[in-house]
Enzyme design. Structure first.
Site, PDB file in Angstrom:
ATOM      1  N   PRO A 183       5.755   8.057  -3.693  1.00 22.85           N
ATOM      2  CA  PRO A 183       5.331   7.854  -2.160  1.00 22.85           C
ATOM      3  C   PRO A 183       4.443   8.739  -1.789  1.00 22.85           C
ATOM      4  O   PRO A 183       4.533   9.857  -1.838  1.00 22.85           O
ATOM      5  CB  PRO A 183       6.956   7.692  -1.521  1.00 22.85           C
ATOM      6  N   TYR A 190     -10.385   0.355   7.868  1.00 20.66           N
ATOM      7  CA  TYR A 190      -9.320  -0.732   7.577  1.00 20.66           C
ATOM      8  C   TYR A 190      -9.061  -1.366   8.647  1.00 20.66           C
ATOM      9  O   TYR A 190      -8.202  -2.248   8.380  1.00 20.66           O
ATOM     10  CB  TYR A 190      -8.220  -0.108   6.878  1.00 20.66           C
ATOM     11  N   CYS A 230     -22.162   8.987  16.651  1.00 19.65           N
ATOM     12  CA  CYS A 230     -23.235   7.993  16.946  1.00 19.65           C
ATOM     13  C   CYS A 230     -23.210   6.613  16.182  1.00 19.65           C
ATOM     14  O   CYS A 230     -24.165   6.393  15.385  1.00 19.65           O
ATOM     15  CB  CYS A 230     -24.305   8.908  16.770  1.00 19.65           C
TER      16      CYS A 230
HETATM   17  N1  LLP Z   1       0.206   6.348  -6.572  1.00 26.68           N
HETATM   18  C1  LLP Z   1      -0.950   5.951  -6.694  1.00 26.68           C
HETATM   19  C2  LLP Z   1      -1.426   5.794  -7.964  1.00 26.68           C
HETATM   20  C3  LLP Z   1      -1.790   5.672  -5.642  1.00 26.68           C
HETATM   21  O1  LLP Z   1      -3.165   5.420  -5.789  1.00 26.68           O
HETATM   22  C4  LLP Z   1      -1.444   5.896  -4.205  1.00 26.68           C
HETATM   23  C5  LLP Z   1      -2.396   5.740  -3.164  1.00 26.68           C
HETATM   24  C6  LLP Z   1      -0.029   6.419  -4.017  1.00 26.68           C
HETATM   25  C7  LLP Z   1       0.807   6.389  -5.172  1.00 26.68           C
HETATM   26  C8  LLP Z   1       0.570   6.584  -2.742  1.00 26.68           C
HETATM   27  O2  LLP Z   1       0.524   5.423  -1.914  1.00 26.68           O
HETATM   28  P1  LLP Z   1       1.160   5.414  -0.556  1.00 26.68           P
HETATM   29  O3  LLP Z   1       2.705   5.698  -0.673  1.00 26.68           O
HETATM   30  O4  LLP Z   1       0.675   6.523   0.310  1.00 26.68           O
HETATM   31  O5  LLP Z   1       1.012   3.929  -0.049  1.00 26.68           O
HETATM   32  N2  LLP Z   1      -6.512   5.649   2.493  1.00 26.68           N
HETATM   33  C9  LLP Z   1      -5.660   4.423   2.828  1.00 26.68           C
HETATM   34  C10 LLP Z   1      -4.607   4.565   1.605  1.00 26.68           C
HETATM   35  C11 LLP Z   1      -5.062   4.557   0.015  1.00 26.68           C
HETATM   36  C12 LLP Z   1      -4.036   4.836  -0.915  1.00 26.68           C
HETATM   37  C13 LLP Z   1      -4.660   5.033  -2.305  1.00 26.68           C
HETATM   38  N3  LLP Z   1      -3.628   5.268  -3.425  1.00 26.68           N
HETATM   39  C14 LLP Z   1      -5.004   4.529   3.947  1.00 26.68           C
HETATM   40  O6  LLP Z   1      -5.473   5.291   5.001  1.00 26.68           O
HETATM   41  O7  LLP Z   1      -4.211   3.617   4.168  1.00 26.68           O
END
Ligand code: LLP
Length: 437
Positions: free
Chosen positions: A289, A331, A358
């Site tokens: 997570p 997003y 800008c």
């Molecule tokens: N494991 C892997 C292999 C991942 O690629 C990611 C996130 C995570 C774990 C963690 O995921 P989480 O629990 O945080 O959802 N920039 C985007 C989110 C990109 C997530 C990329 N990978 C946003 O601002 O929503």
């Protein structure tokens, strides 16, 4: 104030507090824009997450996803709590080592690892999570040259939809991530070379900001059926099964969401059933997570400067933009906005909150009902702890903001505001282009 953020409160001056600290005072002392992070909230969310799974399954390890937030104070809090690291670059490996995470607690995932990344991962002795058969071949060369054996796993693409934003879906059939289900057994059989590889596990990560448990149930079932085939067809007993990250958070009161308990209750019985069905030695379950742990621990404070009414809209102009908080433009993400110095005032007008970049797309929040806004009001963007500061840039030549950690009414500056010199750092001007003296 919505009651689902217990760490955000109102004090006797009608100001927002986080971790018992007055946000308006912080904005005065450190300037804006400013990220503020609540230490106890991170600890609470981490413990909640661990407890949900450990109360149902004995061997669980958390590999916190570094990409969500790599502030060193945050990483040290999570190290104290017992978190390992899910990393995806040489930079994150460097950081995890600095933080003192044991190599066996680090898993290195990534769909395009460079040669140097593979070499450094082998030298460091971390688990290398392979994304393709080509990467396995490339790793083999590295291991041959170094005469070293690497701990490995494969990321599987379970070909399912996580029912989230398309940019946050990573396990679709056509996604660039992971090995297609039909190639997985072949990948593992190619890796049965004890001189160079110790097969440790299997991995999936189906997406991010997931708010229903069904996609996890489908993907976990597929993953364990593959584990069963590995055991029964190839005699491979996996030490871990990594079911990734992706659990969503509640950005808005009306958001659908599931808790770690809901997720654990949905997947652990399936895991136990599959272990029995395939006669598996119970593997350690890894979880990765990011957002759930750090997402709602932080707010971003920005000051109102210009107020503009057009025939169509009222714009509130702030000193932040998408260079400070990228998620809305990238997003269409929603972050609740609270007027930190007017907590007791009722919403009165509908406004758009305009950033200072800008570009016309630089609207941080649209059609929000807020109390009457005046110059110098302090706006607090909620839930900016995950993919907030870490995706900030210097676009438009604005130094990146500072970060403050709050706990029990106390605060520490944990990242200084960048200076104008930081905008120029590492640049060189060839002599011939310099102005004559
Ligand atoms: N494991 C892997 C292999 C991942 O690629 C990611 C996130 C995570 C774990 C963690 O995921 P989480 O629990 O945080 O959802 N920039 C985007 C989110 C990109 C997530 C990329 N990978 C946003 O601002 O929503």
């Amino acid at each position: 104030m919505p009651g689902f953020r217990p760490h955000i409160r109102t004090n006797e001056h009608g100001s927002l507090t986080i971790g018992g600290v007055d946000a308006v005072e912080l904005a005065k002392e450190f300037g804006t824009p400013l990220y503020v992070i609540d230490e106890d909230r991170i600890r609470q969310r981490y413990r909640e997450f661990v407890k949900a799974f450990k109360s149902l399954y004995q061997n669980v390890e958390i590999k916190y996803a570094y990409k969500a937030n790599t502030n060193l104070a945050v990483l040290n809090i999570l190290r104290q709590e017992g978190a390992g690291a899910d990393i995806l670059s040489e930079g994150e490996l460097f950081i995890a080592q600095k933080v003192g995470i044991e190599p066996r607690d680090i898993i290195f995932t990534g769909n395009n690892k460079t040669d140097t990344e593979l070499e450094k991962a082998v030298d460091a002795g971390v688990i290398i999570n392979l994304d393709s058969i080509h990467e396995l071949e490339r790793l083999k060369k590295v291991c041959e040259e170094k005469r070293k054996c690497a701990d490995i796993s494969f990321r599987v693409n379970p070909a399912i939809s996580p029912e989230t934003h398309p940019h946050l879906s990573t396990g679709l059939r056509e996604s660039k991530f992971g090995i297609p289900e039909e190639d997985v057994i072949n990948a593992y059989s190619l890796a049965t070379d004890p001189e160079y590889f110790r097969i440790q596990g299997i991995h999936m990560h189906i997406g991010s900001q997931i708010t229903v448990s069904r996609p996890y149930e489908i993907a976990v079932t597929k993953l364990f059926d593959i584990a069963g085939r590995l055991k029964n067809d190839l005699g491979i007993d996996l030490n871990f099964v990594d079911i990734g990250g992706g659990l969503g958070i509640r950005y808005q009161a009306e958001n659908e969401f599931i808790t770690p308990d809901d997720l654990a209750e949905a997947v652990v019985p399936l895991i136990n059933k599959k272990i029995e069905e395939h006669g598996l030695r119970p593997p350690t379950i890894f979880l990765e997570p990011g957002r759930y742990i750090v997402g709602d621990s932080s707010i971003m404070l920005t000051r109102v400067y210009t107020i503009k009414r057009t025939p169509y809209k009222k714009f509130i102009g702030t000193d932040a933009g998408f260079h400070i908080l990228l998620r809305p433009i990238l997003y269409g993400a929603h972050h609740d906005v609270i007027v930190a110095n007017k907590m007791n005032q009722a919403p009165e007008e509908k406004v758009d909150i305009a950033g200072n970049v800008c570009e016309s797309g630089d609207i941080l929040a649209k059609d929000r009902m807020l109390p009457k806004i005046e110059k110098d009001d302090i706006l607090a963007f909620m839930d900016t702890g995950a993919y907030g500061f870490i995706m900030a840039s210097q676009y438009n030549s604005r130094p990146r903001p500072p970060e403050v950690l709050v706990k029990d009414g106390q605060y520490d500056l944990i990242r200084e505001r960048e200076t104008f010199d930081d905008l120029l750092r590492k640049q060189r001007v060839p002599e011939r282009l310099k102005p004559a003296l």
